[in-house]
Design a protein around this motif. Structure first.
Motif, PDB file in Angstrom:
ATOM      1  N   PHE A 189      49.963  43.081  33.485  1.00 47.44           N
ATOM      2  CA  PHE A 189      49.106  42.679  34.601  1.00 47.44           C
ATOM      3  C   PHE A 189      48.945  41.166  34.674  1.00 47.44           C
ATOM      4  N   LEU A 190      48.652  40.535  33.546  1.00 48.63           N
ATOM      5  CA  LEU A 190      48.364  39.095  33.567  1.00 48.63           C
ATOM      6  C   LEU A 190      49.598  38.263  33.848  1.00 48.63           C
ATOM      7  N   ASN A 191      50.774  38.759  33.518  1.00 46.32           N
ATOM      8  CA  ASN A 191      51.995  37.982  33.717  1.00 46.32           C
ATOM      9  C   ASN A 191      52.753  38.359  34.983  1.00 46.32           C
ATOM     10  N   ASN A 192      52.130  39.175  35.826  1.00 45.88           N
ATOM     11  CA  ASN A 192      52.723  39.555  37.106  1.00 45.88           C
ATOM     12  C   ASN A 192      52.239  38.573  38.171  1.00 45.88           C
ATOM     13  N   PRO A 193      53.127  37.728  38.726  1.00 44.99           N
ATOM     14  CA  PRO A 193      52.684  36.719  39.694  1.00 44.99           C
ATOM     15  C   PRO A 193      52.145  37.304  40.989  1.00 44.99           C
ATOM     16  N   ALA A 194      52.408  38.576  41.243  1.00 49.25           N
ATOM     17  CA  ALA A 194      51.831  39.218  42.421  1.00 49.25           C
ATOM     18  C   ALA A 194      50.369  39.562  42.197  1.00 49.25           C
ATOM     19  N   LYS A 195      49.935  39.616  40.941  1.00 50.00           N
ATOM     20  CA  LYS A 195      48.565  39.984  40.604  1.00 50.00           C
ATOM     21  C   LYS A 195      47.740  38.787  40.143  1.00 50.00           C
ATOM     22  N   ASN A 196      48.383  37.832  39.478  1.00 52.81           N
ATOM     23  CA  ASN A 196      47.693  36.643  38.957  1.00 52.81           C
ATOM     24  C   ASN A 196      48.633  35.445  39.035  1.00 52.81           C
ATOM     25  N   LYS A 197      48.147  34.347  39.591  1.00 48.61           N
ATOM     26  CA  LYS A 197      48.924  33.103  39.680  1.00 48.61           C
ATOM     27  C   LYS A 197      48.249  32.092  38.753  1.00 48.61           C
ATOM     28  N   LEU A 198      48.853  31.883  37.587  1.00 46.32           N
ATOM     29  CA  LEU A 198      48.172  31.160  36.510  1.00 46.32           C
ATOM     30  C   LEU A 198      48.443  29.665  36.492  1.00 46.32           C
ATOM     31  N   THR A 199      49.167  29.168  37.461  1.00 47.29           N
ATOM     32  CA  THR A 199      49.346  27.727  37.588  1.00 47.29           C
ATOM     33  C   THR A 199      48.849  27.296  38.963  1.00 47.29           C
ATOM     34  N   PRO A 200      48.240  26.104  39.044  1.00 47.83           N
ATOM     35  CA  PRO A 200      47.969  25.160  37.956  1.00 47.83           C
ATOM     36  C   PRO A 200      46.965  25.739  36.953  1.00 47.83           C
ATOM     37  N   VAL A 206      43.314  34.219  39.997  1.00 47.69           N
ATOM     38  CA  VAL A 206      43.395  35.458  39.232  1.00 47.69           C
ATOM     39  C   VAL A 206      42.962  36.633  40.098  1.00 47.69           C
ATOM     40  N   SER A 207      43.231  37.816  39.602  1.00 45.87           N
ATOM     41  CA  SER A 207      42.890  39.033  40.333  1.00 45.87           C
ATOM     42  C   SER A 207      41.390  39.106  40.618  1.00 45.87           C
ATOM     43  N   ALA A 208      41.057  39.668  41.780  1.00 47.28           N
ATOM     44  CA  ALA A 208      39.648  39.873  42.127  1.00 47.28           C
ATOM     45  C   ALA A 208      38.967  40.856  41.185  1.00 47.28           C
ATOM     46  N   ILE A 209      39.738  41.614  40.409  1.00 46.68           N
ATOM     47  CA  ILE A 209      39.141  42.509  39.419  1.00 46.68           C
ATOM     48  C   ILE A 209      38.213  41.742  38.487  1.00 46.68           C
ATOM     49  N   PHE A 210      38.580  40.506  38.178  1.00 46.92           N
ATOM     50  CA  PHE A 210      37.762  39.705  37.266  1.00 46.92           C
ATOM     51  C   PHE A 210      36.448  39.277  37.911  1.00 46.92           C
ATOM     52  N   SER A 211      36.401  39.272  39.237  1.00 47.42           N
ATOM     53  CA  SER A 211      35.137  38.979  39.919  1.00 47.42           C
ATOM     54  C   SER A 211      34.319  40.241  40.134  1.00 47.42           C
ATOM     55  N   PHE A 212      34.973  41.397  40.140  1.00 49.18           N
ATOM     56  CA  PHE A 212      34.249  42.660  40.291  1.00 49.18           C
ATOM     57  C   PHE A 212      33.396  42.948  39.046  1.00 49.18           C
ATOM     58  N   TYR A 213      33.936  42.617  37.868  1.00 48.63           N
ATOM     59  CA  TYR A 213      33.291  42.990  36.603  1.00 48.63           C
ATOM     60  C   TYR A 213      33.213  41.789  35.658  1.00 48.63           C
ATOM     61  N   PRO A 214      32.632  40.678  36.073  1.00 45.13           N
ATOM     62  CA  PRO A 214      32.688  39.465  35.243  1.00 45.13           C
ATOM     63  C   PRO A 214      32.067  39.632  33.869  1.00 45.13           C
ATOM     64  N   LYS A 215      30.968  40.379  33.764  1.00 44.09           N
ATOM     65  CA  LYS A 215      30.295  40.516  32.468  1.00 44.09           C
ATOM     66  C   LYS A 215      31.116  41.343  31.488  1.00 44.09           C
ATOM     67  N   ASP A 216      31.912  42.277  32.005  1.00 45.06           N
ATOM     68  CA  ASP A 216      32.727  43.095  31.112  1.00 45.06           C
ATOM     69  C   ASP A 216      33.716  42.247  30.332  1.00 45.06           C
ATOM     70  N   PHE A 217      34.163  41.158  30.927  1.00 47.87           N
ATOM     71  CA  PHE A 217      35.178  40.331  30.279  1.00 47.87           C
ATOM     72  C   PHE A 217      34.576  39.266  29.368  1.00 47.87           C
ATOM     73  N   THR A 218      33.277  39.360  29.145  1.00 51.21           N
ATOM     74  CA  THR A 218      32.637  38.504  28.135  1.00 51.21           C
ATOM     75  C   THR A 218      32.253  39.339  26.922  1.00 51.21           C
ATOM     76  N   LYS A 219      32.884  40.493  26.785  1.00 51.56           N
ATOM     77  CA  LYS A 219      32.606  41.409  25.675  1.00 51.56           C
ATOM     78  C   LYS A 219      33.920  41.832  25.027  1.00 51.56           C
ATOM     79  N   ASN A 220      33.796  42.644  23.988  1.00 53.83           N
ATOM     80  CA  ASN A 220      34.972  43.325  23.454  1.00 53.83           C
ATOM     81  C   ASN A 220      36.056  42.344  23.002  1.00 53.83           C
TER      82      ASN A 220
END
Length: 255
Positions: A189-200, A206-220
């Motif tokens: 998922f992270l290395n698919n340029p259709a889902k996430n554009k990591l440059t610059p 990044v995918s809107a998924i990270f905005s849907f669940y921002p607190k989840d990605f500050t755990k685990n």
């Protein structure tokens, strides 16, 4: 897919998703092999995660048989956490595919609406029957998976039948292989340029998924979205990068 990151979704109809669920079998059962789902996705899902819904519609008996098998093998307290999580991920994805197949042809899952007056999304339809109870996709995602397992990688495994979703894996998740499978989903998922554009790297999109669940990605195991991204990305972004979110493409994930 309840967008918990948005305050506009916190109406009285969604309060129920704060209440955990833990449906289990009345008597001890062994985990299913998920062989039925494995056969289905190998035949009808390609390496990009796109689904041949037209073909699967003509073979819906196989999908229905697998879903019946899920009902006959409800999770037991004797199962490992990985066995239970694999069960619920496969269930979520299989029921999502079933929802599309039942309504095919359709351009987007969002066109299907819901069955409630104030809570009117396809994720709130109570069409999932397990253990004599009716559940929705949101029940499985938010009241079972997110409440019980606290594993942010699940957001890269649950597939909502849209092009911007992570790929639907063309093999079933299983308890013994789950950790490796979820990590592979992260890399894909992270290395698919259709889902996430990591440059610059200082202003990635990044995918809107990270905005849907921002607190989840500050755990685990990660303290920020940026840290989670860098766990799997080949191109590392700056730890303090300003994140921009790609517009979510809700078109059907169809071959």
């Amino acid at each position: 897919m309840l967008l918990l990151g948005s305050g506009s979704f916190w109406g009285c109809g969604y309060i129920r998703y704060l209440i955990p669920l833990n449906p289990t079998a009345a008597t001890a059962t062994t985990p299913p092999t998920h062989a039925g789902w494995n056969t289905i996705v190998k035949q009808y899902v390609n390496q990009q995660g796109l689904v041949n819904y037209r073909g699967l519609r003509t073979d819906s008996l196989a999908l229905n048989a697998y879903i019946q098998d899920l009902g006959s093998h409800m999770p037991s307290k004797s199962w490992t956490d990985n066995d239970r999580l694999a069960y619920w991920i496969n269930a979520y994805n299989a029921y999502t595919v079933q929802l599309i197949v039942r309504n095919y042809p359709v351009k987007s899952i969002k066109d299907l609406g819901g069955d409630k007056i104030f809570v009117n999304t396809p994720w709130d339809k109570h069409f999932i029957h397990l253990g004599g109870q009716a559940y929705s996709l949101n029940d499985i995602e938010h009241r079972i998976i997110r409440k019980q397992f606290k594993d942010n990688r699940i957001h890269l495994a649950l597939v909502c039948a849209a092009m911007s979703c992570p790929r639907l894996r063309n093999e079933a998740y299983t308890g013994p292989s789950l950790t490796a499978q979820l990590d592979d989903q992260g890399r894909d998922f992270l290395n698919n340029p259709a889902k996430n554009k990591l440059t610059p790297i200082d202003k990635p999109q990044v995918s809107a998924i990270f905005s849907f669940y921002p607190k989840d990605f500050t755990k685990n195991g990660s303290k920020s979205v940026q840290e989670f991204v860098n766990r799997y990305a080949t191109t590392k972004i700056n730890p303090s990068a300003t994140l921009r979110y790609l517009t979510y493409n809700w078109a059907l994930n169809e071959q």
